[in-house]
Design a protein around this motif. Structure first.
Motif, PDB file in Angstrom:
ATOM      1  N   GLY A  46      -2.238  -3.347  11.962  1.00 29.93           N
ATOM      2  CA  GLY A  46      -1.623  -4.287  11.510  1.00 29.93           C
ATOM      3  C   GLY A  46      -0.335  -4.203  11.018  1.00 29.93           C
ATOM      4  N   ASN A  47       0.155  -5.261  10.168  1.00 27.21           N
ATOM      5  CA  ASN A  47       1.526  -5.179   9.732  1.00 27.21           C
ATOM      6  C   ASN A  47       1.757  -4.194   8.481  1.00 27.21           C
ATOM      7  OD1 ASN A  47       2.180  -6.916  11.568  1.00 27.21           O
ATOM      8  ND2 ASN A  47       2.119  -8.843  10.468  1.00 27.21           N
ATOM      9  N   SER A  48       2.683  -3.671   8.305  1.00 27.25           N
ATOM     10  CA  SER A  48       3.188  -2.792   7.023  1.00 27.25           C
ATOM     11  C   SER A  48       4.577  -2.710   6.936  1.00 27.25           C
ATOM     12  CB  SER A  48       2.580  -1.617   7.255  1.00 27.25           C
ATOM     13  OG  SER A  48       3.190  -0.630   8.145  1.00 27.25           O
TER      14      SER A  48
ATOM     15  N   PRO B 170       8.485 -10.169  14.240  1.00 24.04           N
ATOM     16  CA  PRO B 170       8.539 -10.865  12.861  1.00 24.04           C
ATOM     17  C   PRO B 170       9.548 -11.345  12.429  1.00 24.04           C
ATOM     18  CG  PRO B 170       8.287  -8.266  12.869  1.00 24.04           C
ATOM     19  CD  PRO B 170       8.425  -8.886  14.076  1.00 24.04           C
ATOM     20  N   SER B 171       9.422 -12.226  11.397  1.00 21.02           N
ATOM     21  CA  SER B 171      10.655 -12.513  10.429  1.00 21.02           C
ATOM     22  C   SER B 171      10.620 -11.781   9.217  1.00 21.02           C
ATOM     23  CB  SER B 171      10.274 -13.825  10.060  1.00 21.02           C
ATOM     24  OG  SER B 171      10.445 -14.894  11.171  1.00 21.02           O
TER      25      SER B 171
ATOM     26  N   LEU C  50       7.703  -8.857   5.365  1.00 23.53           N
ATOM     27  CA  LEU C  50       7.622  -9.696   6.945  1.00 23.53           C
ATOM     28  C   LEU C  50       6.726 -10.530   6.757  1.00 23.53           C
ATOM     29  CD1 LEU C  50       5.350  -8.476   9.109  1.00 23.53           C
ATOM     30  CD2 LEU C  50       6.665  -6.209   8.825  1.00 23.53           C
ATOM     31  N   SER C  51       6.694 -11.416   8.019  1.00 24.48           N
ATOM     32  CA  SER C  51       5.875 -12.430   8.334  1.00 24.48           C
ATOM     33  C   SER C  51       5.768 -12.580   9.721  1.00 24.48           C
ATOM     34  CB  SER C  51       6.361 -13.831   7.673  1.00 24.48           C
ATOM     35  OG  SER C  51       5.357 -14.880   7.955  1.00 24.48           O
TER      36      SER C  51
ATOM     37  N   LYS D  78       1.490 -15.075   6.959  1.00 24.16           N
ATOM     38  CA  LYS D  78       1.142 -14.252   5.846  1.00 24.16           C
ATOM     39  C   LYS D  78       2.172 -13.460   5.571  1.00 24.16           C
ATOM     40  CE  LYS D  78      -2.760 -13.134   7.131  1.00 24.16           C
ATOM     41  NZ  LYS D  78      -4.010 -12.560   7.221  1.00 24.16           N
ATOM     42  N   LEU D  79       2.686 -13.139   4.494  1.00 24.94           N
ATOM     43  CA  LEU D  79       3.643 -12.227   3.949  1.00 24.94           C
ATOM     44  C   LEU D  79       3.119 -10.770   3.848  1.00 24.94           C
ATOM     45  CD1 LEU D  79       6.322 -14.015   1.537  1.00 24.94           C
ATOM     46  CD2 LEU D  79       6.791 -13.006   3.976  1.00 24.94           C
ATOM     47  N   THR D  80       3.532  -9.882   4.212  1.00 27.34           N
ATOM     48  CA  THR D  80       3.238  -8.488   3.938  1.00 27.34           C
ATOM     49  C   THR D  80       4.364  -7.750   3.400  1.00 27.34           C
ATOM     50  OG1 THR D  80       1.776  -8.276   5.955  1.00 27.34           O
ATOM     51  CG2 THR D  80       2.708  -6.209   4.796  1.00 27.34           C
ATOM     52  N   PHE D  81       4.039  -7.322   2.035  1.00 31.92           N
ATOM     53  CA  PHE D  81       5.056  -6.834   1.194  1.00 31.92           C
ATOM     54  C   PHE D  81       5.409  -5.369   1.100  1.00 31.92           C
ATOM     55  CE2 PHE D  81       6.960 -10.494  -1.033  1.00 31.92           C
ATOM     56  CZ  PHE D  81       5.744 -11.458  -0.988  1.00 31.92           C
ATOM     57  N   GLY D  82       6.386  -4.898   0.951  1.00 30.45           N
ATOM     58  CA  GLY D  82       6.404  -3.474   0.409  1.00 30.45           C
ATOM     59  C   GLY D  82       6.453  -3.418  -1.130  1.00 30.45           C
ATOM     60  N   GLN D  83       6.231  -2.056  -1.516  1.00 28.98           N
ATOM     61  CA  GLN D  83       5.488  -1.881  -2.894  1.00 28.98           C
ATOM     62  C   GLN D  83       6.808  -2.130  -3.775  1.00 28.98           C
ATOM     63  OE1 GLN D  83       6.847   0.431  -0.629  1.00 28.98           O
ATOM     64  NE2 GLN D  83       7.161   2.342  -1.636  1.00 28.98           N
TER      65      GLN D  83
END
Lengths: 115, 113
Positions: free
Chosen positions: B1-3, B31-32, B92-93, B100-105
Motif C-alpha cells: 500500500g501507499n505510505s 501519485p499526486s 499523497l493521493s 484517498k489521501l495518505t498522510f505523513g505523521q
C-alpha cells in the motif's frame, strides 16, 4: 463563501452514548471524507463517500458509522463501540469525482472528548 | 500500500532561517503529492501540490519538487517567519488508493523572533 462547515466545534460523550458529528459542504463536491487526528499520528481515514448513497470504509472504520443521503452532507456517528473516541475529527471534500490529482478541502474540525 | 514518511519533529528555527522538511513516499503508479499546513485549532489548508514527476509546487515562499527517482517531496522555504509556525503534513493521493489521501505523521514547526 464556499467551504466546509463542521459542527459542533467541541463535543463531549458520556459512557455508552452515540454522538453525531455534522459536516456540510457548499462546494458542490462529489467526494467527502472523515479523518481522525491523534497527536503524533497524522490523519487516519475513517470513511469516505464518492457519490450520494454510497460510502466505503477507510483504515479505522470500527466503532463509527456514516450516511450520505445528500450530496452536501456527510454526518459521522461515533458509536459506543468506539472505546477510545477522544480525538480531533476532520471532514474533507474534493471535486472531480475524487480524482487523485485534486486537493481535498478541510473543515475546521470537531474535538471530541469523553466525560 | 501507499505510505508517507516525514522527518521527525519538532523543528525550531529563528526568524529568517532556511527551512527544509523532508518527505519520502512509497506508492505504485504515479501519485499526486501535497503539502498541507495546520494552524492551532484549525483544519488543514492546502499549501502546494505537484501531480507529476519534476513538477515544482510553490506558494507563499514555500517550494517542493516531485522527485520520482528518489521518491521524495521535500518542503523548503528560504526565510521563515514567526507566522509560519504550524504543523506541516506531506500527503499523497493515487497509486493504489484512488481519491484517498495518505498522510505523513506531521512536523511541528516553531519559529522564534
Amino acid at each position: 463563501d464556499g467551504g466546509i462547515t463542521q459542527s459542533p466545534k467541541y463535543l463531549f460523550r458520556k459512557e455508552g452514548q452515540n454522538v453525531t458529528l455534522s459536516c456540510e459542504q457548499n462546494l458542490n463536491h462529489d467526494a467527502m471524507y472523515w479523518y481522525r487526528q491523534d497527536p503524533g499520528q497524522g490523519l487516519r481515514l475513517i470513511y469516505y463517500s464518492q457519490i450520494v448513497n454510497d460510502f466505503q470504509k477507510g483504515d479505522i472504520a470500527e466503532g463509527y458509522s456514516v450516511s450520505r443521503e445528500k450530496k452536501e452532507s456527510f454526518p459521522l456517528t461515533v458509536t459506543s463501540a468506539q472505546k477510545n473516541p477522544t480525538a480531533f475529527y476532520l471532514c474533507a471534500s474534493t471535486g472531480n469525482g475524487g480524482a487523485g490529482n485534486q486537493p481535498q478541502h478541510f473543515g475546521d474540525g470537531t474535538r471530541l472528548s469523553i466525560l | 500500500g501507499n505510505s508517507v514518511t516525514q522527518m521527525e519533529g519538532p523543528v525550531t528555527l529563528s526568524e529568517e532561517a532556511f527551512l527544509t522538511i523532508n518527505c519520502t513516499y512509497t506508492a505504485t503508479g504515479y501519485p499526486s503529492l501535497f503539502w498541507y499546513v495546520q494552524y492551532p485549532g484549525e483544519g488543514l489548508q492546502l499549501l502546494l501540490k505537484a501531480t507529476k514527476a519534476d513538477d515544482k509546487g510553490s506558494n507563499k515562499g514555500f517550494e517542493a519538487t516531485y522527485r520520482k527517482e528518489t521518491t521524495s517531496f521535500h518542503l523548503e522555504k528560504g526565510s521563515v517567519q514567526v507566522s509560519d509556525s504550524a504543523v506541516y503534513f506531506c500527503a499523497l493521493s493515487g497509486g493504489t488508493s484512488y481519491g484517498k489521501l495518505t498522510f505523513g505523521q506531521g512536523t511541528i514547526l516553531t519559529v522564534h523572533p
